[in-house]
Write a protein that holds these residues in place. Sequence first.
Motif, PDB file in Angstrom:
ATOM      1  N   ALA A 225      39.145  41.385  47.778  1.00  0.00           N
ATOM      2  CA  ALA A 225      38.364  40.146  47.871  1.00  0.00           C
ATOM      3  C   ALA A 225      38.162  39.588  46.463  1.00  0.00           C
ATOM      4  O   ALA A 225      37.139  39.816  45.820  1.00  0.00           O
ATOM      5  CB  ALA A 225      37.020  40.417  48.543  1.00  0.00           C
ATOM      6  N   ARG A 226      39.156  38.854  45.983  1.00  0.00           N
ATOM      7  CA  ARG A 226      39.111  38.326  44.614  1.00  0.00           C
ATOM      8  C   ARG A 226      38.345  36.999  44.528  1.00  0.00           C
ATOM      9  O   ARG A 226      37.947  36.581  43.446  1.00  0.00           O
ATOM     10  CB  ARG A 226      40.529  38.138  44.094  1.00  0.00           C
ATOM     11  CG  ARG A 226      41.326  39.446  44.032  1.00  0.00           C
ATOM     12  CD  ARG A 226      42.732  39.234  43.504  1.00  0.00           C
ATOM     13  NE  ARG A 226      43.480  40.486  43.467  1.00  0.00           N
ATOM     14  CZ  ARG A 226      44.738  40.585  43.053  1.00  0.00           C
ATOM     15  NH1 ARG A 226      45.393  39.482  42.663  1.00  0.00           N
ATOM     16  NH2 ARG A 226      45.347  41.750  43.060  1.00  0.00           N
ATOM     17  N   ASP A 227      38.161  36.356  45.665  1.00  0.00           N
ATOM     18  CA  ASP A 227      37.426  35.097  45.685  1.00  0.00           C
ATOM     19  C   ASP A 227      35.927  35.383  45.562  1.00  0.00           C
ATOM     20  O   ASP A 227      35.344  36.111  46.374  1.00  0.00           O
ATOM     21  CB  ASP A 227      37.713  34.350  46.983  1.00  0.00           C
ATOM     22  CG  ASP A 227      37.086  32.964  46.997  1.00  0.00           C
ATOM     23  OD1 ASP A 227      36.537  32.544  45.944  1.00  0.00           O
ATOM     24  OD2 ASP A 227      37.119  32.313  48.053  1.00  0.00           O
ATOM     25  N   LEU A 228      35.288  34.817  44.552  1.00  0.00           N
ATOM     26  CA  LEU A 228      33.864  35.072  44.324  1.00  0.00           C
ATOM     27  C   LEU A 228      33.001  34.539  45.456  1.00  0.00           C
ATOM     28  O   LEU A 228      31.883  35.017  45.673  1.00  0.00           O
ATOM     29  CB  LEU A 228      33.429  34.441  42.994  1.00  0.00           C
ATOM     30  CG  LEU A 228      34.050  35.058  41.727  1.00  0.00           C
ATOM     31  CD1 LEU A 228      33.563  34.320  40.483  1.00  0.00           C
ATOM     32  CD2 LEU A 228      33.709  36.543  41.636  1.00  0.00           C
ATOM     33  N   GLU A 229      33.505  33.547  46.197  1.00  0.00           N
ATOM     34  CA  GLU A 229      32.732  33.005  47.306  1.00  0.00           C
ATOM     35  C   GLU A 229      32.519  34.048  48.405  1.00  0.00           C
ATOM     36  O   GLU A 229      31.534  33.993  49.137  1.00  0.00           O
ATOM     37  CB  GLU A 229      33.460  31.787  47.897  1.00  0.00           C
ATOM     38  CG  GLU A 229      33.488  30.581  46.976  1.00  0.00           C
ATOM     39  CD  GLU A 229      32.091  30.010  46.752  1.00  0.00           C
ATOM     40  OE1 GLU A 229      31.292  30.036  47.713  1.00  0.00           O
ATOM     41  OE2 GLU A 229      31.801  29.542  45.635  1.00  0.00           O
ATOM     42  N   ALA A 230      33.461  34.994  48.499  1.00  0.00           N
ATOM     43  CA  ALA A 230      33.342  36.014  49.546  1.00  0.00           C
ATOM     44  C   ALA A 230      32.202  36.983  49.268  1.00  0.00           C
ATOM     45  O   ALA A 230      31.737  37.689  50.175  1.00  0.00           O
ATOM     46  CB  ALA A 230      34.662  36.784  49.658  1.00  0.00           C
ATOM     47  N   TRP A 231      31.741  37.034  48.016  1.00  0.00           N
ATOM     48  CA  TRP A 231      30.671  37.964  47.644  1.00  0.00           C
ATOM     49  C   TRP A 231      29.279  37.349  47.797  1.00  0.00           C
ATOM     50  O   TRP A 231      28.274  38.048  47.661  1.00  0.00           O
ATOM     51  CB  TRP A 231      30.854  38.424  46.194  1.00  0.00           C
ATOM     52  CG  TRP A 231      32.054  39.314  46.024  1.00  0.00           C
ATOM     53  CD1 TRP A 231      33.340  38.926  45.829  1.00  0.00           C
ATOM     54  CD2 TRP A 231      32.069  40.741  46.059  1.00  0.00           C
ATOM     55  NE1 TRP A 231      34.178  40.001  45.732  1.00  0.00           N
ATOM     56  CE2 TRP A 231      33.407  41.144  45.861  1.00  0.00           C
ATOM     57  CE3 TRP A 231      31.084  41.713  46.222  1.00  0.00           C
ATOM     58  CZ2 TRP A 231      33.789  42.486  45.833  1.00  0.00           C
ATOM     59  CZ3 TRP A 231      31.466  43.054  46.185  1.00  0.00           C
ATOM     60  CH2 TRP A 231      32.794  43.422  45.999  1.00  0.00           C
ATOM     61  N   LYS A 232      29.225  36.066  48.091  1.00  0.00           N
ATOM     62  CA  LYS A 232      27.930  35.402  48.219  1.00  0.00           C
ATOM     63  C   LYS A 232      27.362  35.632  49.613  1.00  0.00           C
ATOM     64  O   LYS A 232      28.063  35.475  50.608  1.00  0.00           O
ATOM     65  CB  LYS A 232      28.075  33.895  47.957  1.00  0.00           C
ATOM     66  CG  LYS A 232      28.463  33.562  46.515  1.00  0.00           C
ATOM     67  CD  LYS A 232      28.551  32.063  46.317  1.00  0.00           C
ATOM     68  CE  LYS A 232      28.907  31.725  44.879  1.00  0.00           C
ATOM     69  NZ  LYS A 232      29.003  30.244  44.671  1.00  0.00           N
TER      70      LYS A 232
END
Length: 261
Positions: free
Chosen positions: A142-149
């Motif tokens: 999960a390299r997209d930072l949006e996925a961690w929000k």
Amino acid sequence: MSYDRYLSQIFGYIGLKYGSPTLSSIMSNLSPAFTFVLAFIFRMEKVRLQSYTSQEKIIGTLVSISGAIIATVYSGPTLLSTSMNTDWIIGGILLAGQYFLIAFALVAQAKILVEYSVDLIVVLVFSISGLFVAGLAALIMARDLEAWKLRLDVVLATILYMGFSSGFFNVVVQIWVLRLKGPVYVAMFKPLTIVIAVFMGVTILGDSLHLGSVVGGIIITIGFYGVVWGKAKEDHEGALFTQATTDPLLKPHINALEHGS
């Protein structure tokens, strides 16, 4: 062990995508059979073909695996209507792989505890290593930072529910009942997950219920009880023998039998 746990979760989630909660709950009853086979391979379980308890465990294992094959390969006619089209073979194989890896992790953990008997330290190291492996894999995948929000949506509710139910409530209830009634009593209720999954899947998710799932689930449940009861009887007989050979009140009778023979 951490890799096994992580891979088992991946197999489980992908298996749910291709299969269904009903199929997952059916396959979960393979755990005693897989554990028995792996424990025998790693010489942690003794099998005596002349013993009826060993025969029960072997027959129960074969019956469970046969039921899993039926539930995976044969879907059969739909008993309850659905709008989902799932690939049962892929889902069944992945879900069976999930519970095989869980059984492998349990056997490995038991092997470690034989050599290093400090339970809390083993659990702590196991949990930390699992967190490290899962976190590292998440950073890579999960390299997209949006996925961690975190957002106030169904994803956050699912995370909180899984953390509370599986990570806390389930463990507390199981430990409490284990202390009161023992492991056999806890294991007796495990096949109820099939009934609960069928009801929730059909009413909430619009899932399907196939004849193959019903037949396979019944066969796996029979095999599950065979393995569990065979192991319970074996442990009970071992406990009676240990008590008989260590109880001072029974020693004179044992000595008399030994001298008589």
